[in-house]
Scaffold this motif. Structure first.
Motif, mmCIF file in Angstrom:
data_model
loop_
_atom_site.group_PDB
_atom_site.id
_atom_site.type_symbol
_atom_site.label_atom_id
_atom_site.label_comp_id
_atom_site.label_asym_id
_atom_site.label_seq_id
_atom_site.Cartn_x
_atom_site.Cartn_y
_atom_site.Cartn_z
ATOM 1 N N GLY A 1 0.824 -1.193 0.000
ATOM 2 C CA GLY A 1 0.000 0.000 0.000
ATOM 3 C C GLY A 1 0.860 1.245 0.000
ATOM 4 N N TYR A 2 0.190 2.375 0.091
ATOM 5 C CA TYR A 2 0.863 3.665 -0.011
ATOM 6 C C TYR A 2 0.312 4.635 1.026
ATOM 7 N N GLN A 3 1.182 5.505 1.516
ATOM 8 C CA GLN A 3 0.734 6.639 2.311
ATOM 9 C C GLN A 3 0.715 7.830 1.366
ATOM 10 N N LEU A 4 -0.364 8.584 1.411
ATOM 11 C CA LEU A 4 -0.532 9.717 0.514
ATOM 12 C C LEU A 4 -0.212 11.020 1.221
ATOM 13 N N SER A 5 -0.019 12.064 0.448
ATOM 14 C CA SER A 5 0.327 13.380 0.998
ATOM 15 C C SER A 5 -0.768 13.942 1.896
ATOM 16 N N ASP A 6 -1.980 13.406 1.819
ATOM 17 C CA ASP A 6 -3.055 13.841 2.722
ATOM 18 C C ASP A 6 -3.161 12.919 3.939
#
Length: 98
Positions: free
Chosen positions: A39-44
């Protein structure tokens, strides 16, 4: 090799390079399990799954990435530019609440 060739030639490995919307987020961290990106962590600050990331990128909701595939699995790949620091492989691994 000139700059155009260095950035355009690698793009041939992509299946799709969506145009990001004006309010698109970027990926700031990776969620990994045994070295594999899950998965990914987003800038928000949202954490999303790898498949959610692909869907969001296709919809223009994530900037700086394109879609590629390995066998039957689609995944995100950093668009080539002159910066190594924004490559997905250079991003930090983030911890989830699990």
């Amino acid at each position: 090799m000139d700059k155009t060739m260095r950035t355009e030639l690698p793009k041939l490995a992509f299946d799709d390079i969506p145009t990001p919307s004006a309010d698109a987020v970027s990926i700031t961290g990776l969620v990994k399990n045994h070295g594999r990106i899950e998965g990914y962590q987003l800038s928000d600050e949202r954490i999303i799954s790898r498949s959610e990331g692909v869907s969001m990128a296709k919809a223009g909701e994530i900037r700086g990435v394109g879609i590629a595939h390995r066998k039957d699995t689609e995944y995100l790949k950093t668009l080539p530019d002159d910066s190594e620091t924004n490559n997905l492989s250079s991003l930090p691994t983030v911890k989830t609440g699990d």
